[in-house]
Write a protein that holds these residues in place. Structure first.
Motif, PDB file in Angstrom:
ATOM      1  N   THR A  32      -6.328   7.249   4.363  1.00  0.00           N
ATOM      2  CA  THR A  32      -5.076   7.522   5.081  1.00  0.00           C
ATOM      3  C   THR A  32      -5.370   8.237   6.395  1.00  0.00           C
ATOM      4  N   HIS A  39       1.711   7.045   2.237  1.00  0.00           N
ATOM      5  CA  HIS A  39       1.634   5.673   1.730  1.00  0.00           C
ATOM      6  C   HIS A  39       2.506   5.452   0.504  1.00  0.00           C
ATOM      7  N   SER A  76      -1.439   9.723  -5.873  1.00  0.00           N
ATOM      8  CA  SER A  76      -2.273   9.006  -4.907  1.00  0.00           C
ATOM      9  C   SER A  76      -2.376   7.532  -5.284  1.00  0.00           C
ATOM     10  N   ALA A  77      -2.864   6.733  -4.347  1.00  0.00           N
ATOM     11  CA  ALA A  77      -3.027   5.293  -4.601  1.00  0.00           C
ATOM     12  C   ALA A  77      -4.145   5.064  -5.611  1.00  0.00           C
ATOM     13  N   SER A  78      -5.215   5.855  -5.503  1.00  0.00           N
ATOM     14  CA  SER A  78      -6.341   5.692  -6.433  1.00  0.00           C
ATOM     15  C   SER A  78      -5.919   6.068  -7.853  1.00  0.00           C
ATOM     16  N   ALA A 114      -9.550  10.665  -1.163  1.00  0.00           N
ATOM     17  CA  ALA A 114     -10.562   9.665  -1.555  1.00  0.00           C
ATOM     18  C   ALA A 114     -11.850   9.866  -0.774  1.00  0.00           C
ATOM     19  N   GLN A 152      -9.032   2.284  -1.370  1.00  0.00           N
ATOM     20  CA  GLN A 152      -8.594   1.389  -0.311  1.00  0.00           C
ATOM     21  C   GLN A 152      -9.769   0.804   0.473  1.00  0.00           C
TER      22      GLN A 152
HETATM   23  C1  MLT Z   1      -6.722   9.295   0.964  1.00  0.00           C
HETATM   24  O1  MLT Z   1      -6.546   9.140   2.172  1.00  0.00           O
HETATM   25  O2  MLT Z   1      -7.474  10.126   0.505  1.00  0.00           O
HETATM   26  C2  MLT Z   1      -6.014   8.346   0.051  1.00  0.00           C
HETATM   27  O3  MLT Z   1      -5.010   7.687   0.567  1.00  0.00           O
HETATM   28  C3  MLT Z   1      -6.052   8.786  -1.290  1.00  0.00           C
HETATM   29  C4  MLT Z   1      -5.369   7.933  -2.299  1.00  0.00           C
HETATM   30  O4  MLT Z   1      -4.183   7.804  -2.218  1.00  0.00           O
HETATM   31  O5  MLT Z   1      -6.049   7.397  -3.167  1.00  0.00           O
END
Ligand code: MLT
Length: 327
Positions: free
Chosen positions: A45, A95, A163-165, A188, A206
């Motif tokens: 991000t 996000h 988070s996305a992860s 991440a 990502q």
């Molecule tokens: C990040 O920038 O660290 C991510 O977007 C983390 C995530 O959402 O997994």
């Protein structure tokens, strides 16, 4: 007479405030603008935010400075912007976590749909399932069997609940009906460092954060979570073609201001964002990282508001079915 004077005074005040708002918007920005990234520096991000901030600075004629506020899966940084002054000088790049947090956190200190003024979508980033390079499984099928056989002995890194992860990991564990031991990070970025170092087994992260590591052989890659393969990683199969179609997610990103930010300032920021989406450097850098900027029609407040609302509804069902909550 007295009442008339009071009415006139009130009218003048309102006019004065409107005038000041419009005047402020007209001169906006007159000082640097802060963009909060709710995860650590160096992560996916952060990468997206810094690329657009560069171009938006040029268009706005003021520095757009990225401030990393990691923690609680992105809800700490988002909460900070929700309560920031709505003068256009504090923004947020966040996000899909904006859409999952209202269900994951039953006592979330902000309302994504009402505490923010959407400015526009930015990009939708595919995710990749990767592991430390000496991890035993070599294919997604082998990985699935390994996780089913070893469950909690497998460590799964993520950037916090929300988070996305974390979301992708939840989809994977749910699809395999096999819990792993999760290891939370502030982003991440630091998680990837520990994967490369072999301290943690795997992550779903990502492509903006994994493409160069995959190409350099620093991590082992199993699949991409988008419906189509990536031009940047043509040999990497999709989860769907590998029999795990339930693990499909792309990480859409958006730019927000606090609610109540003057409409003229939101429009000015929308224009600057659209310039960034059409910028050759942004386009080529995003392409190298396996993603693309959105179209001008998507880099708008309306498109982001619609995306947020539909995604909150979509993920509510999935998260409630999985029964994974932060509190
Ligand atoms: C990040 O920038 O660290 C991510 O977007 C983390 C995530 O959402 O997994």
């Amino acid at each position: 007479m007295h009442t008339l004077l009071r009415t006139l005074a009130a009218g003048a005040l309102t006019a004065g405030l409107a005038l000041t708002g419009a005047a402020l918007a007209q001169d906006y920005p007159t000082k640097p603008v802060t963009v909060v990234v709710p995860f650590s520096a160096g992560g996916p991000t952060d990468t997206v935010a810094r690329l657009i901030a560069e171009v938006m600075s040029q268009d706005l004629g003021q520095q757009v400075v990225v401030q990393n506020v990691g923690g609680a899966g992105g809800t700490l940084g988002a909460g900070q912007v929700a309560t920031a002054p709505n003068d256009g000088y504090t923004l947020l790049v966040h996000h899909i976590g904006m859409a999952t947090a209202p269900t994951l956190y039953r006592s979330l200190p902000y309302k994504p749909e009402t505490d923010f003024a959407p400015i526009g979508l930015i990009t939708a980033v595919p995710m990749t399932l990767v592991a430390r390079k000496d991890f035993e499984p070599n294919t997604l099928a082998e990985l699935a069997a390994y996780i089913k056989a070893n469950g909690e002995n497998v460590t799964y890194a993520h950037a916090g609940i929300g988070s996305a992860s974390q979301l992708c990991g939840m989809l994977l564990m749910d699809a395999l009906d096999a819990p792993m031991t999760t290891v939370p990070y502030q982003g991440a970025g630091p998680a990837m460092t520990d994967i490369i170092g072999g301290q943690v087994d795997m992550i779903c992260d990502q492509s903006t954060n994994t493409t160069s590591q995959i190409r350099a052989g620093e991590v082992k890659a199993y699949a991409v979570t988008s419906p189509e393969r990536l031009a940047t990683l043509p040999d990497l199969p999709t989860t769907a073609e590998s029999g795990l179609e339930q693990v499909q997610v792309t990480v859409w990103h958006g730019l927000y201001a606090p609610a109540g930010t003057d409409a003229a300032i939101v429009t000015r920021l929308e224009t600057a964002l659209q310039k960034a989406m059409a910028d050759a450097t942004v386009i080529s850098r995003f392409a190298e990282l396996g993603t693309t900027p959105v179209t001008a029609a998507e880099a708008t407040p309306d498109a982001l508001a619609k995306q947020l609302a539909s995604q909150i509804a979509l993920w509510r069902g999935v998260i409630e079915a999985a029964g994974v909550y932060a509190d």
